[in-house]
Design an enzyme around this catalytic site. Structure first.
Site, PDB file in Angstrom:
ATOM      1  N   ASN A   1      -0.272   4.525  -0.302  1.00 40.04           N
ATOM      2  CA  ASN A   1      -0.874   5.793   0.132  1.00 40.04           C
ATOM      3  C   ASN A   1      -1.605   5.699   1.465  1.00 40.04           C
ATOM      4  O   ASN A   1      -2.439   6.552   1.788  1.00 40.04           O
ATOM      5  CB  ASN A   1      -1.815   6.345  -0.957  1.00 40.04           C
TER       6      ASN A   1
ATOM      7  N   ASP B   1     -10.258 -16.422 -15.618  1.00 38.44           N
ATOM      8  CA  ASP B   1     -11.042 -16.870 -14.480  1.00 38.44           C
ATOM      9  C   ASP B   1     -12.155 -17.834 -14.910  1.00 38.44           C
ATOM     10  O   ASP B   1     -12.920 -17.538 -15.839  1.00 38.44           O
ATOM     11  CB  ASP B   1     -11.660 -15.628 -13.823  1.00 38.44           C
TER      12      ASP B   1
ATOM     13  N   HIS C   1      -4.770 -17.183  -4.378  1.00 34.60           N
ATOM     14  CA  HIS C   1      -5.575 -16.340  -3.497  1.00 34.60           C
ATOM     15  C   HIS C   1      -6.860 -17.027  -3.023  1.00 34.60           C
ATOM     16  O   HIS C   1      -7.603 -16.440  -2.246  1.00 34.60           O
ATOM     17  CB  HIS C   1      -5.918 -15.046  -4.235  1.00 34.60           C
ATOM     18  N   ASP C   2      -7.139 -18.230  -3.512  1.00 37.55           N
ATOM     19  CA  ASP C   2      -8.337 -18.971  -3.102  1.00 37.55           C
ATOM     20  C   ASP C   2      -8.007 -20.131  -2.164  1.00 37.55           C
ATOM     21  O   ASP C   2      -8.912 -20.811  -1.684  1.00 37.55           O
ATOM     22  CB  ASP C   2      -9.054 -19.567  -4.326  1.00 37.55           C
TER      23      ASP C   2
ATOM     24  N   ASP D   1       0.853  -1.198   0.000  1.00 32.97           N
ATOM     25  CA  ASP D   1       0.000   0.000   0.000  1.00 32.97           C
ATOM     26  C   ASP D   1       0.887   1.246   0.000  1.00 32.97           C
ATOM     27  O   ASP D   1       1.647   1.463   0.932  1.00 32.97           O
ATOM     28  CB  ASP D   1      -0.892  -0.039   1.251  1.00 32.97           C
TER      29      ASP D   1
ATOM     30  N   ASP E   1      -3.971   4.038   2.733  1.00 39.79           N
ATOM     31  CA  ASP E   1      -5.411   3.828   2.933  1.00 39.79           C
ATOM     32  C   ASP E   1      -5.708   2.392   3.368  1.00 39.79           C
ATOM     33  O   ASP E   1      -6.877   2.005   3.499  1.00 39.79           O
ATOM     34  CB  ASP E   1      -6.220   4.205   1.678  1.00 39.79           C
TER      35      ASP E   1
ATOM     36  N   ASP F   1      -1.931  -1.229  -3.766  1.00 44.06           N
ATOM     37  CA  ASP F   1      -2.239  -0.490  -5.000  1.00 44.06           C
ATOM     38  C   ASP F   1      -1.104  -0.651  -6.012  1.00 44.06           C
ATOM     39  O   ASP F   1      -0.068  -1.268  -5.722  1.00 44.06           O
ATOM     40  CB  ASP F   1      -2.496   0.989  -4.672  1.00 44.06           C
TER      41      ASP F   1
ATOM     42  N   ASP G   1      -5.695 -10.541 -15.197  1.00 47.96           N
ATOM     43  CA  ASP G   1      -6.769 -11.464 -14.864  1.00 47.96           C
ATOM     44  C   ASP G   1      -7.968 -11.117 -15.736  1.00 47.96           C
ATOM     45  O   ASP G   1      -8.371  -9.957 -15.804  1.00 47.96           O
ATOM     46  CB  ASP G   1      -7.133 -11.320 -13.379  1.00 47.96           C
TER      47      ASP G   1
ATOM     48  N   GLU H   1      -8.235 -20.931 -15.921  1.00 51.51           N
ATOM     49  CA  GLU H   1      -8.595 -21.535 -14.636  1.00 51.51           C
ATOM     50  C   GLU H   1      -9.809 -22.414 -14.870  1.00 51.51           C
ATOM     51  O   GLU H   1     -10.825 -21.948 -15.381  1.00 51.51           O
ATOM     52  CB  GLU H   1      -8.912 -20.460 -13.595  1.00 51.51           C
TER      53      GLU H   1
HETATM   54  O1  ISL Z   1     -12.449 -21.070  -3.767  1.00 54.13           O
HETATM   55  C1  ISL Z   1     -13.375 -21.511  -4.393  1.00 54.13           C
HETATM   56  C2  ISL Z   1     -14.733 -21.567  -3.818  1.00 54.13           C
HETATM   57  O2  ISL Z   1     -14.797 -22.644  -2.940  1.00 54.13           O
HETATM   58  C3  ISL Z   1     -13.222 -21.967  -5.735  1.00 54.13           C
HETATM   59  O3  ISL Z   1     -14.191 -22.841  -6.141  1.00 54.13           O
HETATM   60  C4  ISL Z   1     -13.246 -20.742  -6.610  1.00 54.13           C
HETATM   61  O4  ISL Z   1     -14.442 -20.076  -6.489  1.00 54.13           O
HETATM   62  C5  ISL Z   1     -13.032 -21.154  -8.029  1.00 54.13           C
HETATM   63  O5  ISL Z   1     -11.742 -21.632  -8.039  1.00 54.13           O
HETATM   64  C6  ISL Z   1     -13.156 -19.988  -8.965  1.00 54.13           C
HETATM   65  O6  ISL Z   1     -12.269 -18.983  -8.602  1.00 54.13           O
HETATM   66  C7  ISL Z   1     -12.211 -17.825  -9.353  1.00 54.13           C
HETATM   67  O7  ISL Z   1     -13.468 -17.261  -9.611  1.00 54.13           O
HETATM   68  C8  ISL Z   1     -14.199 -16.765  -8.506  1.00 54.13           C
HETATM   69  C9  ISL Z   1     -13.360 -15.900  -7.559  1.00 54.13           C
HETATM   70  O8  ISL Z   1     -14.049 -15.710  -6.353  1.00 54.13           O
HETATM   71  C10 ISL Z   1     -12.028 -16.522  -7.271  1.00 54.13           C
HETATM   72  O9  ISL Z   1     -11.245 -15.664  -6.475  1.00 54.13           O
HETATM   73  C11 ISL Z   1     -11.384 -16.805  -8.600  1.00 54.13           C
HETATM   74  O10 ISL Z   1     -10.071 -17.291  -8.465  1.00 54.13           O
HETATM   75  C12 ISL Z   1     -15.318 -15.944  -9.082  1.00 54.13           C
HETATM   76  O11 ISL Z   1     -14.795 -14.998  -9.962  1.00 54.13           O
HETATM   77 CA    CA Z   2      -3.564   2.130  -1.193  1.00 49.19          CA
END
Ligand code: ISL
Ligand code: CA
Length: 580
Positions: A30, A214, A346-347, A28, A32, A36, A105, A273
């Site tokens: 700035n 995605d 990130h999931d 970050d 907040d 960013d 993405d 994905e």
């Molecule tokens: O973490 C999950 C939910 O249990 C996965 O099923 C996830 O939703 C799936 O991998 C799809 O992920 C992607 O699309 C989603 C978003 O929330 C995730 O961050 C993204 O990586 C919807 O856009």
């Molecule tokens: Ca920021």
């Protein structure tokens, strides 16, 4: 991609390593409390030192942030939270200056419900101009519109509750596989496809180097949108058979390739994905001759520690399951297709907590072992921010510490079903996506050097010990182990070209395999002890006294035909092998 390629291993990305940035939690600039683009710019030298080739930026487009930017309200701008298009251009320039590439993405299975396309589609009503850009259906016949069970079909959404939301004004429902603020686009409408293609070309013209797509295998839905088998727990139907790799998916990806990527002058990377994709399907998607995508993210290996109750139903991982799964993907994609290699994103929860041992004694060593095993597979490795520091799951005390819509919805619905608070929290602590989203740990100061303000989600208190500054200064750190693995990708062709052969598939603590590069006459042996006790193993013939390529502990003696691995020890050996 040129026509005359021998196979995916000859592509530019076959020896590349990708680093995923989740901008909200990276840096970050700035104060907040939210990461960013300027923050990313200021940390590029760190990424260059790590040695990665490609940066994948999670969404930075304007968004109401119902799902942290995976709900996009304008595809051709930057959210003011993250900066401006001018900041983006500066970032892209700075990335290129350092010899790296930048992948965006692409979230086009759905938009935000605040996207102008959707508001026009909704407010224009049936028969309106953009009505058909989304998936609208009347209520189930004979049911009172807007009441439970009146949805057009029984599909549940990924984020709890039904996959449909009722629009009173028009008397119809719209489909959303994710949150109600993420309406699914109707890919069967050619205008939708053409508009998305034009948007993608716009980003390529701006200079970006590709896309991570995605849930791209969910864009083609089966005609008629049939009900799915009912899931006992939630009461909703599982519609996945009707939207995972649906009837027109290959057609849509081939068309996208033709309209957007074919003949592009710069080298690009595309990764789809694909939840629920099978090995056979993935081979088709990634076969260069079919010109669809370069590689896919599959989910099999991150579902092995999940019980029948779904993703928050936690059970211990069996190493034999992990080996069987990854080994099958290695064999299944073979010479024709290409794997994306990842344990973290990130999931997903943090891998050192999930598949390793995050206690002080073995945290660094097991993180290095996991990295070694993953990076020595055939495919393109992905590093998720903080993974290279062995960042671990967060000590979430109560539901108030969570931010993710998936976790909050799950908590709400489970409470309503009568599940106990502690049991729900236990699932969330192990599996919640916020584990991956706590701020990047740059140093030992307050808020880990991530922000001078108040972070949007709490920093993991372990940043006093676990942070980038300390690891950069320690040649033996997890960071430097990742740096060496990435360097090996670039210098040792057997990592890219060698075939894959699993050893001891039934062993419950040993992960061992070879990579044989026949063309160059080189073979690698990977040995990894997935556990906190010593492990004695018998090696195949001919590895005595071979060179050590990389290891997570200093060797005590040369390799012998029977050797003992210490707790969480991983080592990679190299030998010449021409004949077969
Ligand atoms: O973490 C999950 C939910 O249990 C996965 O099923 C996830 O939703 C799936 O991998 C799809 O992920 C992607 O699309 C989603 C978003 O929330 C995730 O961050 C993204 O990586 C919807 O856009
Ligand atoms: Ca920021």
């Amino acid at each position: 991609m040129p026509e005359n390629l021998a196979g995916p291993a000859d592509s530019w990305w076959s020896n590349a390593v990708v680093y995923q940035i989740y901008p909200r939690s990276f840096a970050d600039s700035n104060a907040d409390g939210i990461g960013d683009l300027q923050g990313v710019i200021e940390r590029l030298d760190y990424l260059a030192e790590l040695g990665v080739d490609v940066l994948w930026l999670s969404p930075v487009y304007p968004s109401p942030h119902d799902d942290n930017g995976y709900d996009i309200s304008d595809y051709q701008d930057i959210d003011p939270l993250f900066g401006t298009l001018a900041d983006f251009d500066r970032l892209l320039h700075a990335v290129h200056e350092r010899g790296m590439k930048l992948v965006m993405d692409l979230v086009v299975n759905h938009t935000s419900d605040e996207h102008a396309w959707f508001t026009a589609s909704r407010d224009g009503g049936p028969g309106g101009d953009k009505r058909d850009w989304y998936v609208w259906r009347p209520p189930r016949e004979g049911m009172e519109p807007g009441t439970p069970g009146a949805e057009p079909n029984n599909w549940g959404s990924f984020f709890s509750g039904p996959a449909w939301t009722y629009d009173e004004a028009s008397g119809e429902y719209y489909l959303h596989l994710f949150s109600r603020k993420q309406p699914d686009l109707n890919w069967d409408n050619p205008e939708v496809r053409q508009t998305v293609h034009a948007m993608m070309r716009w980003w390529l013209e701006r200079g970006v180097d590709g896309f991570r797509m995605d849930v791209i295998n969910l864009i083609s839905k089966a005609p008629g949108l049939p009900d799915g088998p009912v899931h006992e727990g939630s009461g909703y139907g599982d519609g996945s058979a009707h939207y995972i790799c649906g009837p027109r998916i290959h057609e849509y990806l081939a068309e996208m390739h033709r309209e957007v990527f074919d003949g592009h002058p710069r080298p690009l990377l595309t990764v789809g994905e694909m939840p629920g994709v099978t090995v056979e399907q993935a081979r088709r998607f990634t076969d260069p001759a079919r010109r669809e995508v370069d590689m896919v993210f599959q989910f099999e290996h991150v579902g092995l520690d999940q019980g029948p109750g779904g993703k928050f139903d936690v059970r211990p991982l069996k190493l034999t399951d992990l080996k069987a799964s990854l080994g099958r993907w290695q064999a299944g994609l073979g010479e024709t297709g290409w794997n994306s290699l990842y344990f973290s994103n990130h999931d997903q929860p943090r891998v050192v907590s999930r598949f390793g041992d995050d206690s002080p004694a073995y945290r660094d060593r097991s993180a290095k072992l996991l990295a070694t095993v993953l990076h020595l597979h055939r495919g393109t490795p992905y590093v998720y921010q903080g993974e290279e520091l062995a960042m671990a799951n967060a000590p979430f005390a109560s539901i108030g510490d969570f931010r993710d819509i998936e976790s909050l919805n799950h908590h709400r619905d489970q409470l309503a079903l009568g599940t106990g608070e502690e049991q729900i929290l236990d699932g969330l602590r192990h599996r919640g996506r916020d584990n991956a989203r706590t701020p990047m740990q740059w140093d030992a100061t307050e808020h880990a050097g991530f922000t001078a303000g108040t972070p949007w989600i709490a920093v993991n208190p372990d940043h006093r010990r676990v942070n980038a500054k300390a690891q950069l200064a320690d040649p033996d750190s997890v960071f430097h182990h990742y740096r060496r693995l990435i360097e090996l990708r670039h210098t040792e062709p057997a990592l890219t070209h060698g075939d894959f052969h699993m050893l001891h598939p039934d062993h419950e603590q040993l992960y061992a395999f070879t990579r044989h590069d026949r063309e160059r006459g080189v073979e690698l042996l990977v040995l990894a002890n997935f556990g906190g006790t010593d492990l004695t193993v018998d090696l195949p013939d001919g590895w005595e006294d071979s060179d050590t390529l990389i290891a997570n502990l200093p060797a005590t003696s040369p390799l012998t035909s029977r050797c003992t691995l210490r707790p969480w020890e991983a080592r990679v050996h190299r030998r010449s092998r021409t004949a077969d």
